[in-house]
Scaffold this active site. Structure first.
Site, PDB file in Angstrom:
ATOM      1  N   ASP A 123     -11.302  -7.838   3.196  1.00 30.87           N
ATOM      2  CA  ASP A 123     -11.718  -7.234   4.222  1.00 30.87           C
ATOM      3  C   ASP A 123     -12.830  -6.354   4.306  1.00 30.87           C
ATOM      4  OD1 ASP A 123      -8.803  -7.837   5.366  1.00 30.87           O
ATOM      5  OD2 ASP A 123      -8.078  -5.915   4.380  1.00 30.87           O
ATOM      6  N   HIS A 145      -8.909   4.488   2.400  1.00 26.50           N
ATOM      7  CA  HIS A 145      -8.139   3.343   1.737  1.00 26.50           C
ATOM      8  C   HIS A 145      -8.987   3.034   0.168  1.00 26.50           C
ATOM      9  CE1 HIS A 145      -5.623   2.403   4.808  1.00 26.50           C
ATOM     10  NE2 HIS A 145      -6.494   2.113   5.606  1.00 26.50           N
ATOM     11  N   HIS A 202      -2.686   3.735   9.830  1.00 23.23           N
ATOM     12  CA  HIS A 202      -2.551   3.085   8.437  1.00 23.23           C
ATOM     13  C   HIS A 202      -2.452   4.373   7.398  1.00 23.23           C
ATOM     14  CE1 HIS A 202      -4.857   0.463  10.659  1.00 23.23           C
ATOM     15  NE2 HIS A 202      -3.851  -0.631  10.007  1.00 23.23           N
ATOM     16  N   ASP A 226      -6.547   4.895  15.792  1.00 22.13           N
ATOM     17  CA  ASP A 226      -5.978   3.348  15.718  1.00 22.13           C
ATOM     18  C   ASP A 226      -4.193   3.657  16.128  1.00 22.13           C
ATOM     19  OD1 ASP A 226      -5.511   4.408  13.431  1.00 22.13           O
ATOM     20  OD2 ASP A 226      -6.721   2.950  12.208  1.00 22.13           O
TER      21      ASP A 226
END
Length: 312
Positions: A85, A127, A165, A251
């Site tokens: 990613d 992340h 997330h 998001d």
């Protein structure tokens, strides 16, 4: 525009937007321009937060030296920095260092009592692990902020994450640290990357109970967010943090291509408004907000300007 004594500081330098992975990638080059265009339409008082570039000493407050060296060595090769990613695009090492440096400088200013509230749009890369990239995140600026504040003697520190997330890099990085009070509202990890953030994850060892994870089912909206938010405030009230870090990813708004929640910008306004009040009560106003995710320009602009208006 009438100037106020202690205005919100916002990172508006267009070079911050160099952190992206190309026009075909969800984390593309249009995110910073979308925010700046929306910001220009607001009638608020703010001061510019200068761009800064993190050196190795700053990056290794959270990351291993070996990982920082790997990022620098791979930059420009296009090789994946994680499972695919987060490619090593040309210039991504310096762009990531600018994100981390700008955020670290804001944290240092807060710790020194120089200003109280700040917002960095291209930031909140929650992340990244201490030793690897993950999920579009090269350097974990959130982790660097937390380490910066803790090293300055500001503790406990609250990390509040409303990105769709789960902030797994931050959770894992501080799971056993009781000085970091963690609260994260996110889409259930059984339905979304990174697959973590179960309600049972509440910290480890001496930090057991200091972490709060609230997974929401796909389709949840403002009503479910508001109910979860009450739990976040109750959790923070147990510890009365001396500084607050907000990762306000956009998001979770309805229509984001990478997720399935249905917030409106009202949820972001609620979080920012309440955290500002709590920061004033407990933390001498110290509140740093980071833009996080968001992959629809209109949603990103709406959520981030809602946060900015609440903080200004």
């Amino acid at each position: 525009m009438t100037m106020v004594e202690d205005p919100l500081r916002i990172a508006t330098d267009e070079r911050l937007g160099a952190y992206h992975f190309g026009p075909a990638h969800p984390f593309g080059p249009g995110r910073m321009p979308a925010f700046l265009e929306a910001l220009a339409g607001l009638e608020i008082d703010y001061a510019d937060l200068p761009l800064a570039e993190a050196d190795a000493a700053t990056l290794t407050r959270f990351h291993t030296a070996e990982y920082v060296e790997r990022v620098q060595a791979l930059a420009g090769t296009g090789a994946p920095l994680d499972l695919g990613d987060t490619p090593a695009m040309p210039g991504i090492d310096r762009a990531a260092a600018r994100v981390a440096g700008t955020v670290a400088a804001a944290a240092e200013a807060l710790a020194a009592g120089e200003g109280r509230r700040a917002f960095v749009p291209i930031a909140g890369l929650h992340h990244a692990r201490r030793d690897q990239a993950s999920g579009f995140c090269v350097y974990n600026d959130c982790g660097i902020v937390l380490e910066t504040l803790l090293a300055a003697g500001v503790a406990p520190v609250a990390y509040v994450d409303i990105d769709v997330h789960h902030g797994d890099g931050v959770y894992d990085g501080f799971a056993a640290d009781p000085r970091v009070v963690f609260a994260d509202i996110h889409q259930d990890g059984r339905t979304l990357f990174p697959g973590t953030g179960a309600a049972e994850a509440q910290g480890e060892g001496e930090a057991a109970g200091t972490k709060l994870n609230i997974p929401l089912a796909p389709g949840a909206g403002d009503e479910e967010f508001a109910a979860a938010w009450e739990r976040v405030e109750a959790h923070l009230a147990r510890y009365r943090p001396r500084a607050i870090l907000l990762q306000c990813g956009a998001d979770g708004l309805a229509g984001d291509p990478l997720a399935g929640l249905r917030y409106t910008a009202a949820s972001h306004a609620l979080a920012a408004r309440r955290l500002r009040a709590l920061a004033e009560e407990w933390a001498e106003g110290r509140l740093l907000a980071l833009g996080g995710g968001g992959y629809t320009p209109a949603n990103l602009a709406a959520a981030w300007t809602a946060v900015v208006k609440a903080l200004a």
